[in-house]
Design a protein around this motif. Structure first.
Motif, PDB file in Angstrom:
ATOM      1  N   VAL A 128       2.803  22.930  14.436  1.00 34.77           N
ATOM      2  CA  VAL A 128       3.200  24.301  14.786  1.00 34.77           C
ATOM      3  C   VAL A 128       4.522  24.566  14.946  1.00 34.77           C
ATOM      4  O   VAL A 128       5.217  23.952  15.922  1.00 34.77           O
ATOM      5  N   GLU A 129       5.383  25.247  14.148  1.00 35.52           N
ATOM      6  CA  GLU A 129       6.892  25.588  14.540  1.00 35.52           C
ATOM      7  C   GLU A 129       7.083  26.276  15.548  1.00 35.52           C
ATOM      8  O   GLU A 129       6.473  27.482  15.559  1.00 35.52           O
ATOM      9  N   ARG A 130       7.527  25.978  16.659  1.00 38.85           N
ATOM     10  CA  ARG A 130       7.761  26.617  17.771  1.00 38.85           C
ATOM     11  C   ARG A 130       9.272  27.237  17.929  1.00 38.85           C
ATOM     12  O   ARG A 130       9.354  28.149  18.631  1.00 38.85           O
TER      13      ARG A 130
ATOM     14  N   THR B 291       7.404  22.265   8.697  1.00 40.86           N
ATOM     15  CA  THR B 291       5.573  22.072   8.656  1.00 40.86           C
ATOM     16  C   THR B 291       5.599  21.149   7.111  1.00 40.86           C
ATOM     17  O   THR B 291       4.761  20.460   7.181  1.00 40.86           O
ATOM     18  N   LYS B 292       6.312  21.525   6.086  1.00 40.12           N
ATOM     19  CA  LYS B 292       6.128  21.240   4.785  1.00 40.12           C
ATOM     20  C   LYS B 292       6.429  19.569   4.794  1.00 40.12           C
ATOM     21  O   LYS B 292       5.668  18.741   4.382  1.00 40.12           O
ATOM     22  N   PHE B 293       7.574  19.412   5.696  1.00 40.98           N
ATOM     23  CA  PHE B 293       7.943  17.810   5.514  1.00 40.98           C
ATOM     24  C   PHE B 293       6.889  17.162   6.293  1.00 40.98           C
ATOM     25  O   PHE B 293       6.552  15.855   6.208  1.00 40.98           O
TER      26      PHE B 293
ATOM     27  N   SER C 193      12.718  22.684  24.003  1.00 44.30           N
ATOM     28  CA  SER C 193      11.992  21.707  23.588  1.00 44.30           C
ATOM     29  C   SER C 193      10.579  21.866  23.358  1.00 44.30           C
ATOM     30  O   SER C 193       9.812  21.069  23.010  1.00 44.30           O
ATOM     31  N   GLY C 194      10.139  23.051  23.989  1.00 48.57           N
ATOM     32  CA  GLY C 194       8.720  23.419  24.038  1.00 48.57           C
ATOM     33  C   GLY C 194       7.867  22.975  25.042  1.00 48.57           C
ATOM     34  O   GLY C 194       8.481  22.651  25.968  1.00 48.57           O
TER      35      GLY C 194
ATOM     36  N   ILE D 119      10.425  16.626  20.278  1.00 45.87           N
ATOM     37  CA  ILE D 119      11.389  16.395  21.104  1.00 45.87           C
ATOM     38  C   ILE D 119      12.829  15.633  20.203  1.00 45.87           C
ATOM     39  O   ILE D 119      13.695  16.004  20.366  1.00 45.87           O
ATOM     40  N   PHE D 120      12.223  14.911  19.246  1.00 41.91           N
ATOM     41  CA  PHE D 120      13.132  14.336  18.285  1.00 41.91           C
ATOM     42  C   PHE D 120      14.087  15.508  17.455  1.00 41.91           C
ATOM     43  O   PHE D 120      15.299  15.466  17.293  1.00 41.91           O
ATOM     44  N   LEU D 121      13.239  16.501  17.207  1.00 36.50           N
ATOM     45  CA  LEU D 121      13.798  17.542  16.585  1.00 36.50           C
ATOM     46  C   LEU D 121      14.765  18.358  17.320  1.00 36.50           C
ATOM     47  O   LEU D 121      15.880  18.765  16.965  1.00 36.50           O
ATOM     48  N   ALA D 122      14.416  18.545  18.737  1.00 35.70           N
ATOM     49  CA  ALA D 122      15.188  19.199  19.731  1.00 35.70           C
ATOM     50  C   ALA D 122      16.554  18.390  19.795  1.00 35.70           C
ATOM     51  O   ALA D 122      17.651  18.876  19.954  1.00 35.70           O
ATOM     52  N   GLN D 123      16.263  17.066  20.126  1.00 39.65           N
ATOM     53  CA  GLN D 123      17.412  16.348  20.353  1.00 39.65           C
ATOM     54  C   GLN D 123      18.355  16.319  19.327  1.00 39.65           C
ATOM     55  O   GLN D 123      19.608  16.377  19.296  1.00 39.65           O
ATOM     56  N   MET D 124      17.958  16.231  18.008  1.00 38.86           N
ATOM     57  CA  MET D 124      18.697  15.917  16.755  1.00 38.86           C
ATOM     58  C   MET D 124      19.302  17.491  16.525  1.00 38.86           C
ATOM     59  O   MET D 124      20.789  17.444  16.298  1.00 38.86           O
ATOM     60  N   ASN D 125      18.905  18.457  16.849  1.00 30.50           N
ATOM     61  CA  ASN D 125      19.324  19.658  16.683  1.00 30.50           C
ATOM     62  C   ASN D 125      20.416  20.105  17.506  1.00 30.50           C
ATOM     63  O   ASN D 125      21.367  20.656  17.052  1.00 30.50           O
ATOM     64  N   SER D 126      20.263  19.447  18.698  1.00 29.18           N
ATOM     65  CA  SER D 126      21.301  19.713  19.734  1.00 29.18           C
ATOM     66  C   SER D 126      22.648  19.310  19.103  1.00 29.18           C
ATOM     67  O   SER D 126      23.547  19.733  19.414  1.00 29.18           O
TER      68      SER D 126
END
Lengths: 192, 356
Positions: free
Chosen positions: B13-15, B23-25, B263-264, B331-338
């Motif tokens: 779920v994209e938050r 989602t596709k990935f 981070s959700g 969390i990985f997405l949040a950290q990398m996006n930072s």
């Protein structure tokens, strides 16, 4: 030597030491201003060297901008003649001339937009890129100059350092300020 | 090994805005592997628990044996006791090796996919940062030992970048101490420069003065009082420092303190969860300022940023926690996006000036 003689000698030594260190500090700050001015000089020289090339390319296309091209040429010549100025008054005149030159070059660059052939000319594109780079470096050099002037002014405005400064003949330098033209509001309809 | 049934696998779920399109990935690349990873986790957890059940009594035995043997020996250097302790450490290393294997599996199967989602980026779990780059950056303390992990390299929105977790130590044996633990972030800058410029956290007049004695750099005083309050700038070239630090660029560096990453929902107890909670409440740079602060340098055509952090990024949660709640992925997405936000905020992806 009795304490009665030592105390005044020590006090005099302290005053002389303070005077000397203040003198050294002021001279260093003044030299910093001169160094920063030479930094501007380097960039201004680059600008002066670029302008003939730009004018040469522009002349072929901008037949109706003869007045503007002549103004740029005249101001460039005037600016080059003031390159060796070092005293405060001459520096002021020089900065004003360079400001006017920059203003006219700005108008020239805007006018280029009205000539599609000139605008897409590869030589002109490269010349504009070089000019933009030099202008950015020049802006940085001016900021450094203003910063050095501020540091010098801060010290020679305050007593008792001001007293030492006037004794050794260190004067204030002018800030590099925007011209009246630069300060005017920009009206987009004038350019459309 | 039995794989978890596809029907039992969660949907992503994209938050957050930066998760848009992930989602596709997830469906194409992560979901097919998730079942296998979860089954592997359960197997490795069972192995780990079994080994712990052997290890703990043995370790206690070894400890007691060490004390007993030491009491019998005449030597004063406690060699036998130390040997027993050493064997105990080896035993625990053996017991925890399934945990390290699990974390490595999660990293190597999920992080590369997350990297490719953000850009043309490649992940190397054990990639090493060349010493020359660390030294060229000039923003790290003197060190004698270097360890690195989690190297991400490639381009993001046209900007060539590298980032990696780094640990620097000085001394050896009993005198060994950590001098830096955190992340090195290297990005190609949109201007070329001949000198070196450094931005460091303002540590107060006395500390700044002490630091100025140890190098040949000049202090650069800038016009922005807020920026001057937060940072100290040193350079080999006063004009070039101002060429880089235009008033708009200084604003952007200050804006890093406003960067926020949501981070959700945080439910686990891992260190990465603590990171996420702080970020959600205080913003990225508030977090890093809370610990040690940021240092930047501009050398040749690269911008180097060092960020001190007290614990590891990109670490999977505990082996006891299911992968199926996919919290780790958020969390990985949040950290990398930072870190990629740094590029957007500093506008490194915009060619501001074309070179002469």
């Amino acid at each position: 030597m009795t304490p009665i003689t030592i105390i005044p000698i020590a006090a005099l030594a302290v005053v002389l030491l303070w005077f000397y260190s203040t003198y050294v500090s002021i001279v260093r700050k003044r030299n910093k201003v001169k160094e920063s001015l030479s930094g501007i000089d380097v960039q201004l020289k680059k600008r002066h060297d670029l302008i003939p090339n730009i004018l040469e390319i522009a002349k072929k296309f901008m037949e109706h901008e003869k007045g503007l091209l002549e103004a740029v040429t005249r101001l460039r010549t005037q600016a080059i003649s003031l390159e060796q100025a070092t005293d405060a008054k001459s520096v002021t005149e020089r900065l004003q001339t360079e400001g006017l030159l920059q203003e006219q070059m700005g108008k020239l660059m805007v006018s280029v937009e009205s000539y599609p052939e000139l605008k897409s000319n590869q030589n002109m594109v490269q010349a504009q890129q070089s000019y933009n780079e030099v202008e950015e470096q020049l802006a940085a050099a001016r900021r450094y100059y203003n910063s050095s002037v501020r540091v010098l002014d801060d010290s020679i405005d305050i007593f008792p350092v001001s007293m030492v400064a006037s004794m050794v003949g260190v004067q204030k330098f002018p800030y590099f300020e925007a011209t009246a033209e630069d300060k005017k509001e920009v009206n987009a309809s004038d350019h459309l | 090994m039995d794989t978890v049934a596809q029907d039992n696998l969660p949907e992503f779920v994209e938050r957050e805005p930066y998760e848009q399109g992930f989602t596709k990935f997830y469906n194409d690349s992560i979901k097919p592997q998730l079942g296998g990873l979860e089954s592997s986790r359960m197997l490795l957890r069972a192995k780990h628990n079994k080994r712990l059940m052997i290890c703990i009594p043995l370790a206690v035995l070894l400890f007691c044996a060490g004390i007993y043997l030491e009491s019998l020996s005449s030597g004063g250097d406690a060699i036998l006791f130390k040997m027993c302790i050493f064997i105990g450490f080896l035993l625990f290393g053996w017991a925890y090796s399934p945990v390290f294997k699990y974390k490595s599996q999660v990293k190597n199967q999920i992080l590369p996919i997350i990297c490719s989602f953000f850009g043309n980026l490649t992940y190397f779990e054990h990639g090493t940062q060349p010493k020359t780059e660390v030294e060229k950056a000039g923003i790290f303390p003197k060190y004698s030992g270097m360890q690195s992990e989690d190297l991400i390299r490639g381009t993001y929105e046209g900007v060539a970048l590298e980032m990696q977790e780094l640990k620097l130590t000085r001394g050896s044996g009993k005198n060994k101490k950590n001098v830096f633990k955190g992340v090195i972030f290297i990005a190609e800058f949109n201007k070329k420069f001949a000198g070196r410029t450094y931005i460091k956290k303002d540590m107060g007049k006395f500390s700044n003065w002490l630091e100025s004695l140890t190098n040949d750099l000049e202090k650069v005083e800038l016009e922005d009082p807020e920026f001057e309050e937060m940072f100290e700038v040193f350079s080999t070239n006063q004009i070039e420092a101002r060429f880089i630090l235009t008033t708009s660029f200084m604003e952007r560096i200050k804006r890093l303190s406003e960067l926020k990453v949501n981070s959700g929902d945080s439910r686990s107890t891992s260190a990465s969860e603590q990171f996420a909670e702080i970020i959600a409440n205080q913003g990225f740079s508030s977090y890093i300022k809370k610990i040690y602060g940021v240092r930047c340098s501009f050398v040749e055509n690269k911008m180097y940023i060092s960020i001190n952090m007290s614990y590891n990024l990109f670490e999977a949660s505990s082996i006891n926690k299911t992968l199926l709640d996919i919290e780790d992925i958020h969390i990985f997405l949040a950290q990398m996006n930072s870190f990629f936000e740094i590029i957007k905020i500093l506008k490194l992806n915009e060619k501001i000036t074309l070179q002469a």
